[in-house]
Design an enzyme around this catalytic site. Structure first.
Site, short mmCIF file in Angstrom:
data_model
loop_
_atom_site.label_atom_id
_atom_site.label_comp_id
_atom_site.label_asym_id
_atom_site.label_seq_id
_atom_site.Cartn_x
_atom_site.Cartn_y
_atom_site.Cartn_z
N ASN A 233 26.32 33.84 38.34
CA ASN A 233 27.76 33.60 38.21
C ASN A 233 28.28 32.76 39.37
OD1 ASN A 233 27.19 36.04 39.64
ND2 ASN A 233 29.28 36.75 39.38
N GLU B 103 31.95 31.77 40.88
CA GLU B 103 33.39 32.05 40.80
C GLU B 103 34.21 30.93 41.42
OE1 GLU B 103 33.81 36.03 42.39
OE2 GLU B 103 32.93 36.88 40.56
N CYS C 234 30.17 32.71 34.06
CA CYS C 234 29.20 33.80 34.09
C CYS C 234 27.77 33.27 34.18
CB CYS C 234 29.30 34.64 32.82
SG CYS C 234 30.82 35.57 32.65
N GLU D 55 25.19 34.04 32.39
CA GLU D 55 24.58 33.76 31.09
C GLU D 55 24.90 32.34 30.63
OE1 GLU D 55 26.36 36.36 32.01
OE2 GLU D 55 26.02 38.11 30.75
N CYS E 279 29.70 39.57 28.61
CA CYS E 279 31.11 39.60 28.22
C CYS E 279 31.26 38.94 26.84
CB CYS E 279 31.98 38.89 29.26
SG CYS E 279 31.92 37.08 29.17
N CYS F 188 30.59 35.17 26.66
CA CYS F 188 29.15 34.84 26.70
C CYS F 188 28.46 35.19 25.40
CB CYS F 188 28.48 35.55 27.88
SG CYS F 188 28.92 34.80 29.46
N1 THU Z 1 29.80 38.31 35.00
C1 THU Z 1 28.67 37.64 34.61
O1 THU Z 1 28.28 36.65 35.22
N2 THU Z 1 28.02 38.12 33.53
C2 THU Z 1 28.31 39.28 32.89
O2 THU Z 1 27.60 39.65 31.95
C3 THU Z 1 29.47 40.06 33.28
C4 THU Z 1 30.35 39.44 34.31
C5 THU Z 1 30.49 37.85 36.21
C6 THU Z 1 31.81 37.20 36.01
C7 THU Z 1 32.45 37.41 37.37
O3 THU Z 1 32.01 36.39 38.27
C8 THU Z 1 31.88 38.73 37.84
O4 THU Z 1 30.72 38.95 37.07
C9 THU Z 1 32.83 39.91 37.69
O5 THU Z 1 33.33 39.97 36.41
#
Ligand code: THU
Length: 142
Positions: free
Chosen positions: A52, A54, A63, A65, A96, A99
């Site tokens: 991920n 941000e 994310c 994925e 999520c 994704c």
């Molecule tokens: N996140 C992912 O990268 N994948 C997931 O399956 C769930 C959430 C990330 C998004 C964000 O940067 C952090 O986790 C918190 O939500």
């Protein structure tokens, strides 16, 4: 046919999870402090990973994925067989909704392995378990 052309056997679940776990350490997650790694196996024998990333403008973050799947697409592989996801903390890190939809575009029958730092690994089939009756590209062609 050179050895590089030969299809490689699909990776084991353990191998894919290990690659996702390693990818998790490359996350840029200063806001949530929740790191996620993903590794995607393509039918033509590649494994691409992501984490991920941000952003100070929170919704611009992406994310793990979608990073991994996009890496595969731009590497020329759109046919995915499995994805492993490893998140911080205990318990499985399931993808999520955004994704799930993103992955469904390419692989409705994708095997999804979800894990945390510890605890059980959960296995799903994307279209059957995580996005039933999903909307995909074929729906636009009818
Ligand atoms: N996140 C992912 O990268 N994948 C997931 O399956 C769930 C959430 C990330 C998004 C964000 O940067 C952090 O986790 C918190 O939500």
């Amino acid at each position: 046919m050179s050895s590089q052309d030969r299809a490689l056997p699909p990776p084991s679940d353990a191998e894919l999870l290990d690659i996702a776990r390693a990818a998790r350490t490359t996350a840029y997650a200063p806001y949530s402090r929740f790191r996620v790694g993903a590794a995607i196996a393509t039918v033509d024998g590649r494994i691409l990973s992501g984490a991920n990333v941000e952003n100070a403008a929170y919704p611009a973050g992406v994310c793990a994925e979608r990073v991994a799947a996009s890496q595969a697409v731009v590497a020329g592989s759109r046919d995915f067989s499995a994805i492993a996801i490893v998140g911080d903390g205990a318990g499985p890190c399931t993808p999520c909704g955004m994704c799930r939809q993103f992955l469904y575009e390419f692989a409705p029958n994708l095997r999804v392995l979800a894990s945390g730092e510890e605890g059980a690994v959960r296995a799903y089939i994307l279209g059957r378990d995580l996005l039933p009756d999903g909307f995909g590209p074929r729906r636009l062609r009818t």
